[in-house]
Design an enzyme around this catalytic site. Structure first.
Site, short mmCIF file in Angstrom:
data_model
loop_
_atom_site.label_atom_id
_atom_site.label_comp_id
_atom_site.label_asym_id
_atom_site.label_seq_id
_atom_site.Cartn_x
_atom_site.Cartn_y
_atom_site.Cartn_z
N ASP A 40 0.82 -1.21 0.00
CA ASP A 40 0.00 0.00 0.00
C ASP A 40 0.86 1.27 0.00
O ASP A 40 1.96 1.28 0.55
CB ASP A 40 -0.89 -0.02 1.25
CG ASP A 40 -2.00 1.01 1.18
OD1 ASP A 40 -2.39 1.40 0.06
OD2 ASP A 40 -2.49 1.43 2.25
N ASN A 89 -10.70 -1.40 -5.61
CA ASN A 89 -9.79 -0.63 -6.47
C ASN A 89 -10.30 -0.53 -7.90
O ASN A 89 -9.91 0.38 -8.65
CB ASN A 89 -8.40 -1.26 -6.50
CG ASN A 89 -7.67 -1.20 -5.18
OD1 ASN A 89 -6.81 -2.03 -4.91
ND2 ASN A 89 -8.01 -0.25 -4.32
#
Length: 263
Positions: A40, A89
């Site tokens: 991330d 996402n």
């Protein structure tokens, strides 16, 4: 405030890295068998570095993945699961998403290259990526083999932890129905072991250690079922800036913990 002069940072980190490696060797503690990583902070790294194009962050992060997997292999870890793209996402800006899927496809093909001799599995719904990326990913993964592989990699792409559990229950019930199960038998079939056997990661050990970069301290749906008793380790470093020193610190912290598994 950073008290280490820039010219001394690299030598200092090398010395610290060596010290961490020696600590792990001397401790003779059991290392994790399976590490899961939420990669991330790619976009934030790009913005902090002054780039308007966040795909530069994705490219930088992609270059880190194979490097980190080699750290795992060198440490004697048997398996790694890397979280590259969640189902959430997929709601990102179409242009950004197209670039990201292309980068992910490239990095999976790199991971699957014959010279690595790794066994690779994708976990997630590849159909959500579109026909061409899904085809390339399948072909890359199918080119790897479990025969003789001493390191195994799961790539979580178009993955959602809740959806995985739903899919596992559906798969379990479908098999039972195909065998002529009654309603009562279907209810009895829904067990912890039954669901585990139908997860995307069926047949694999649960992760011992889950690492998340970027300072966020949550799972974000990653391996919800499998991480019930995993140890968690969080770092402020964005994924592209994740160093071997950070990786070794995670291992050191893991070896200092006493795993109770709910007991």
């Amino acid at each position: 405030m950073d008290i280490i002069p820039p010219r001394l940072k690299e030598p200092a980190y090398r010395i610290y890295e060596m010290r961490l490696r020696h600590e792990l060797v001397r401790s003779k503690a059991q290392l994790p068998r399976h590490i899961a990583v939420l990669c991330d902070g790619n976009r934030r790294w790009a913005r902090d570095a002054g780039y308007d194009d966040v795909s530069i962050g994705y490219r930088k992060g992609a270059a880190k993945i194979a490097e980190m997997l080699r750290w795992c292999q060198a440490a004697g870890i048997e398996m790694a699961t890397i979280y590259l793209l969640s189902t959430e996402n997929l709601q990102r800006d179409p242009d950004e998403l197209t670039a990201l899927i292309e980068i992910i496809t490239d990095v999976v093909e790199e991971i699957c290259a014959p010279y690595n001799k790794w066994s690779v599995r994708t976990v997630g719904d590849l159909e959500l990526l579109g026909d061409e990326p899904a085809r390339r990913l399948r072909e890359a993964v199918e080119s790897t083999t479990t025969k003789g592989a001493n390191f195994h990699v799961n790539v979580a792409v178009a993955y959602g932890g809740r959806q995985e559990i739903v899919d596992a229950v559906r798969s379990l019930l479908s098999k039972e129905l195909a065998n002529g199960a009654t309603a009562e038998q279907l209810i009895e079939a829904v067990t912890v072991d039954g669901i585990s056997e139908n997860l995307y990661t069926s047949g694999q050990p649960d992760p011992d250690l889950v690492i998340r970069t970027s300072g966020e301290q949550r799972l974000s749906g990653f391996l919800l079922w499998q991480s019930a008793y995993s140890e968690m380790w969080f770092t402020e470093a964005y994924w592209p800036a994740f160093r071997r020193v950070d990786f070794l610190r995670a291992l050191r912290d893991y070896t200092a913990r006493h795993r109770r598994f709910g007991k």
